[in-house]
Design an enzyme around this catalytic site. Structure first.
Site, PDB file in Angstrom:
ATOM      1  N   GLY A 160      10.572  40.197  -9.565  1.00 43.74           N
ATOM      2  CA  GLY A 160       9.582  40.411  -9.060  1.00 43.74           C
ATOM      3  C   GLY A 160      10.592  41.382  -7.543  1.00 43.74           C
ATOM      4  O   GLY A 160      10.308  42.210  -8.317  1.00 43.74           O
ATOM      5  N   CYS A 161      10.253  41.291  -6.399  1.00 49.75           N
ATOM      6  CA  CYS A 161      10.336  42.003  -5.739  1.00 49.75           C
ATOM      7  C   CYS A 161      12.118  42.512  -5.237  1.00 49.75           C
ATOM      8  O   CYS A 161      12.609  40.862  -5.261  1.00 49.75           O
ATOM      9  CB  CYS A 161       9.561  41.408  -4.070  1.00 49.75           C
ATOM     10  SG  CYS A 161      10.181  42.749  -2.869  1.00 49.75           S
ATOM     11  N   PHE A 162      13.009  42.855  -5.380  1.00 50.23           N
ATOM     12  CA  PHE A 162      14.329  42.891  -5.454  1.00 50.23           C
ATOM     13  C   PHE A 162      14.720  42.186  -3.622  1.00 50.23           C
ATOM     14  O   PHE A 162      15.446  42.107  -3.279  1.00 50.23           O
ATOM     15  CB  PHE A 162      14.951  43.886  -5.640  1.00 50.23           C
ATOM     16  CG  PHE A 162      14.432  45.295  -5.341  1.00 50.23           C
ATOM     17  CD1 PHE A 162      13.400  45.281  -4.162  1.00 50.23           C
ATOM     18  CD2 PHE A 162      14.753  46.388  -5.486  1.00 50.23           C
ATOM     19  CE1 PHE A 162      13.049  46.814  -3.606  1.00 50.23           C
ATOM     20  CE2 PHE A 162      14.306  48.149  -5.747  1.00 50.23           C
ATOM     21  CZ  PHE A 162      13.210  47.800  -4.155  1.00 50.23           C
TER      22      PHE A 162
END
Length: 220
Positions: free
Chosen positions: A49-51
């Site tokens: 997902g979002c880093f």
């Protein structure tokens, strides 16, 4: 009654406010990587997902010195954030984790990795959808590959999951460091909408479950 156009606008706006895919506006920011010698540390690579919150999650763990946001898993050279967000580069938002193996094992990093996500969600995490947000456990040698595969087998055999583990197991070919404004994003933007609504709650949930793994000064 609200018009269909109005509902579409509201839905789009809400998705924008609760998505990792947000434009920087190309504004200069006093953020970025600090120059430091990390040569004595081992490295591990993950995508989930979002880093932004993957980076903050790993940096909160004992034995981890640094986590860097970037892109991996695709074929496009020198990818930009805008390129990757199209979903056409093959890359996923990823993190490069520098850790001290005398303080934390690779298997424990895998525990952190899988505990910090929904491991059964395909091509995304939470509101972030698309191949650029898919889960990938990257390996750099045969030992890591075996460790990842064994960990997934243990998760599957546990009976705790109603769907198959979705994380891909891939060799790391190249890690591209993301733009400076993505580094330490949560630390620099703690009040940003997505960070407040998605990132911090997810990190808090992990820290509540595994407080023994968290650095005392990194509790959210």
């Amino acid at each position: 009654m609200k018009s269909a156009t109005g509902l579409l606008f509201i839905t789009t706006l809400m998705m924008a406010l609760t998505s990792c895919a947000q434009k920087s506006g190309n504004k200069p920011m006093q953020t970025g990587l600090k120059k430091q010698d990390l040569s004595k540390y081992s490295k591990a690579y993950f995508a989930a997902g979002c880093f932004w919150h993957e980076e903050a999650l790993f940096e909160s763990v004992k034995g981890v010195k640094e986590a860097i946001s970037g892109y991996a898993g695709g074929t496009t050279r020198n990818p930009t954030y805008e390129d990757v967000e199209t979903g056409n580069t093959g890359h996923a938002e990823s993190v490069e984790v520098y850790y001290d193996p005398s303080q934390i094992s690779y298997e424990t990093l895998l525990k952190v990795y899988f505990a910090g996500q929904n491991p059964t969600q395909v091509n995304g995490q939470g509101p972030d959808l698309g191949t650029q947000y898919r889960s990938i456990a990257f390996y750099t040698n045969d030992t890591e590959k075996k460790d990842i595969e064994n960990y997934i087998q243990q998760m599957t055999a546990s009976g705790n999951y109603k769907a198959p583990i979705a994380a891909q197991v891939m060799p790391l070919k190249k890690f591209w460091i993301a733009e400076n404004y993505h580094q330490d994003y949560i630390a620099h933007h703690p009040d940003q909408g997505y960070v407040q609504a998605v990132s911090i709650p997810e990190i808090k949930a992990f820290q509540k479950e595994y407080p023994q793994l968290v650095k005392p000064d990194h509790m959210f």
